[in-house]
Design an enzyme around this catalytic site. Structure first.
Site, mmCIF file in Angstrom:
data_model
loop_
_atom_site.group_PDB
_atom_site.id
_atom_site.type_symbol
_atom_site.label_atom_id
_atom_site.label_comp_id
_atom_site.label_asym_id
_atom_site.label_seq_id
_atom_site.Cartn_x
_atom_site.Cartn_y
_atom_site.Cartn_z
ATOM 1 N N ASP A 106 -1.627 5.888 5.515
ATOM 2 C CA ASP A 106 -2.126 4.935 4.520
ATOM 3 C C ASP A 106 -1.864 3.496 4.948
ATOM 4 O OD1 ASP A 106 0.604 4.991 4.119
ATOM 5 O OD2 ASP A 106 0.520 5.515 1.993
ATOM 6 N N SER A 107 -1.145 3.327 6.063
ATOM 7 C CA SER A 107 -1.014 2.005 6.687
ATOM 8 C C SER A 107 -2.369 1.445 7.080
ATOM 9 C CB SER A 107 -0.104 2.091 7.917
ATOM 10 O OG SER A 107 -0.487 3.166 8.761
ATOM 11 N N GLU A 115 12.048 7.469 7.826
ATOM 12 C CA GLU A 115 11.704 6.077 8.140
ATOM 13 C C GLU A 115 12.792 5.112 7.683
ATOM 14 O OE1 GLU A 115 8.156 2.734 7.573
ATOM 15 O OE2 GLU A 115 7.874 4.765 6.775
ATOM 16 N N ASP A 120 -2.462 11.104 5.284
ATOM 17 C CA ASP A 120 -1.599 10.652 4.198
ATOM 18 C C ASP A 120 -2.278 10.808 2.843
ATOM 19 O OD1 ASP A 120 0.998 9.845 4.728
ATOM 20 O OD2 ASP A 120 0.409 7.860 5.447
ATOM 21 N N GLU A 151 4.956 11.043 0.251
ATOM 22 C CA GLU A 151 6.258 10.388 0.250
ATOM 23 C C GLU A 151 7.124 10.889 -0.900
ATOM 24 O OE1 GLU A 151 5.905 6.147 0.332
ATOM 25 O OE2 GLU A 151 4.593 6.143 2.091
#
EC number: 2.1.2.11
Length: 286
Positions: A51-52, A189, A90, A122
């Site tokens: 999703d970056s 992360e 994602d 996440e």
């Protein structure tokens, strides 16, 4: 030299990624587009359609700009451009948090419309129910703990995790919850190095580090960061293996100069009448 088009389905699946625990480190990178997927596919084990993309390609300030439709479109492009790598897409913020049913529906839509091998979401303890439901539906799911980009506004920025005994315990609980829920691997992360290394030793699924530890079972970076294309500040944990900022800027400067002084297009870049090939992409003139 041109990269060959993918022709054979020799995909690395999620189960093979799971079996790589403790073996040769897994090579992972993000990819968002067809040409980049083609270039990376021969060299990596896993491509993450992160999703970056909302920041890297669409200019949003955070990953919260990603939508389900955006992720599916980029997932389709990466699947078209790859044949070997395990492709993980994602799940964007807002597509899975409300309930297990919502999570399964979103995951199924992503897999059905892209053909990807797995999805990623996440969260740890708080998202174990969603992970378990997706896995029970037969969809491989990757976890993501530590620094959670979808939660940066709530957390007050990009904060390193694992600095206190309390946060270390929370990270370990998250890792174990993700593992127990049925994830085939987990991204760690932005944590203290020793914490990520300890988690890697204590859980049975592969850990993929980003700003975590060299002891993780694999590593991942955002492709634009890795090749030196990011135009904003690059995180400390990034190593730039190229300088595409300079390559692109220099190419644009040369192109602009040649257009302005009329040296481009030259004779080899135009069609010269009756002897020109009928193929737009070139060919010998006769």
């Amino acid at each position: 030299m041109a990269t060959k088009l993918p022709t054979t389905d020799i995909r690395i699946g999620a189960e093979l990624i799971r079996r790589r625990k403790g073996g040769v480190p897994l090579v992972c990178l993000t990819a968002y587009t067809y040409p980049v997927a083609r270039l990376l596919d021969p060299h990596v084990d896993l491509l993450l359609v992160g999703d970056s993309v909302s920041m890297v390609l669409h200019g949003h300030a955070t990953t919260l700009g990603a939508s389900l439709g955006m992720m599916i479109a980029h997932g389709q492009a990466v699947m078209r451009g790859s044949a070997r790598a395990c492709v993980v897409v994602d799940m964007p913020a807002g597509s899975y948090e409300d309930s297990a049913a919502q999570a399964v529906a979103s995951a199924r839509r992503i897999v059905d419309e892209t053909g990807c091998q797995a999805v990623k979401l996440e969260g740890g303890v708080d998202m174990a129910g969603q992970i378990a439901a997706i896995a029970a539906a037969g969809i491989p799911v990757m976890g993501h703990i530590g620094l959670l980009p979808q939660s940066v506004e709530k957390d007050g920025g990009y904060k390193i995790k694992g600095r206190t005994d309390e946060t270390v315990a929370a990270l370990m609980a998250d890792a174990r919850a993700v593992e127990k829920a049925g994830a085939f691997s987990v991204v760690i992360e932005g944590t203290i190095e020793a914490v990520a290394a300890d988690i890697t030793r204590r859980i049975a699924i592969p850990t993929i580090g980003i700003g975590a530890s060299g002891d993780c079972d694999g590593q991942i970076l955002v492709i634009d960061d890795m090749v030196g294309l990011t135009v904003d500040r690059v995180p400390k944990f990034v190593k730039e293996y190229a300088d595409l900022r300079s390559v692109i800027a220099n190419a644009a400067e040369r192109y602009a100069a040649e257009v302005r002084d009329r040296t481009f297009p030259g004779p080899s870049h135009v069609f010269s009448g009756s002897k020109a090939s009928s193929d737009l992409n070139g060919g010998d003139e006769s």
